[in-house]
Scaffold this motif. Structure first.
Motif: not given
Ligand code: AMP
Length: 198
Positions: A31, A36, A53, A57, A59, A85, A88, A92, A139, A150
């Motif tokens: 996700t 992204r 992001m 926080g 989403v 991911g 979370r 969900q 990033r 995070r």
């Molecule tokens: P990641 O690449 O999985 O570390 O995700 C990067 C960012 O995307 C996270 O810090 C959140 O802001 C957002 N994100 C990714 N997956 C989720 C999810 N399942 N629920 C909420 N936010 C998400």
């Protein structure tokens, strides 16, 4: 095969997902990558997600759930997938249960990458410093400050999923602090044990 990779940021979920994709020929559904891509493309979802992001926080559930629901309805997801991911939060996870049920599917295992948080922070901070020194692009959320946020989001909102899946009997904890091939081997072992149990 349908798997979830669960673990805090920096635990190696993305790396392990790529290795499992190569081995089992299933999809990696991240996700974070999808969001992204939406930010980069400037879609309405991307515009909603961008600031959240960047600050570390989460989403809103409704947004991520709808992205995943769309993705797993596509034909290529029929051969199986690894969720990286997602979920979370407990809501969900409940939505995922519902969408899988609607497709007549179930999860095979939830791999929990267990890490020592302070060692993890040191590992990530030194990786960030090394990338900066090499002039590589980071990033937006790869800064020590955002990383703390995070991790806090993980502890408060994602860690309860460990119990959620343990109660369903599909949680497979794996030591995420050993080197990358050793973690992959431990995951494969956990999946073999799972297959034997059936
Ligand atoms: P990641 O690449 O999985 O570390 O995700 C990067 C960012 O995307 C996270 O810090 C959140 O802001 C957002 N994100 C990714 N997956 C989720 C999810 N399942 N629920 C909420 N936010 C998400």
């Amino acid at each position: 095969m349908r798997l979830i990779l669960l673990g805090p940021p920096g635990a190696g979920k993305g790396t392990q997902a790529e290795r499992l994709v190569a081995k089992y020929g299933i999809l990696q559904l991240s996700t974070g990558d999808m969001l992204r891509a939406a930010v980069k493309a400037g879609t309405p979802v991307g515009r909603q997600a961008q600031e959240i992001m960047a600050s570390g926080g989460l989403v809103p559930d409704a947004i991520v759930v709808s992205i995943v629901a769309d993705r797993i309805s596509q034909a290529d997801a029929r051969k199986g997938f690894i969720l990286d991911g997602f979920p979370r939060t407990v809501p969900q996870a409940a939505s995922l249960d519902q969408m899988l049920q609607e497709h007549g599917l179930s999860l095979d295992a939830v791999i929990e990458l267990r890490v020592d948080e302070s060692a993890l922070l040191r590992r990530i901070e030194s990786r960030i410093a090394a990338m900066k020194a090499r002039g590589e692009t980071l990033r937006e959320d790869d800064s020590p400050e955002v990383l703390h946020k995070r991790l806090a989001a993980y502890r408060a909102q994602t860690a309860p999923l460990v119990d959620y899946y343990a109660r369903k009997g599909i949680l497979r904890p794996v030591d995420g602090m050993v080197d990358i091939p050793a973690v992959t081997a431990a995951i494969e072992q956990a999946l073999t044990e799972h297959a034997r149990a059936w």
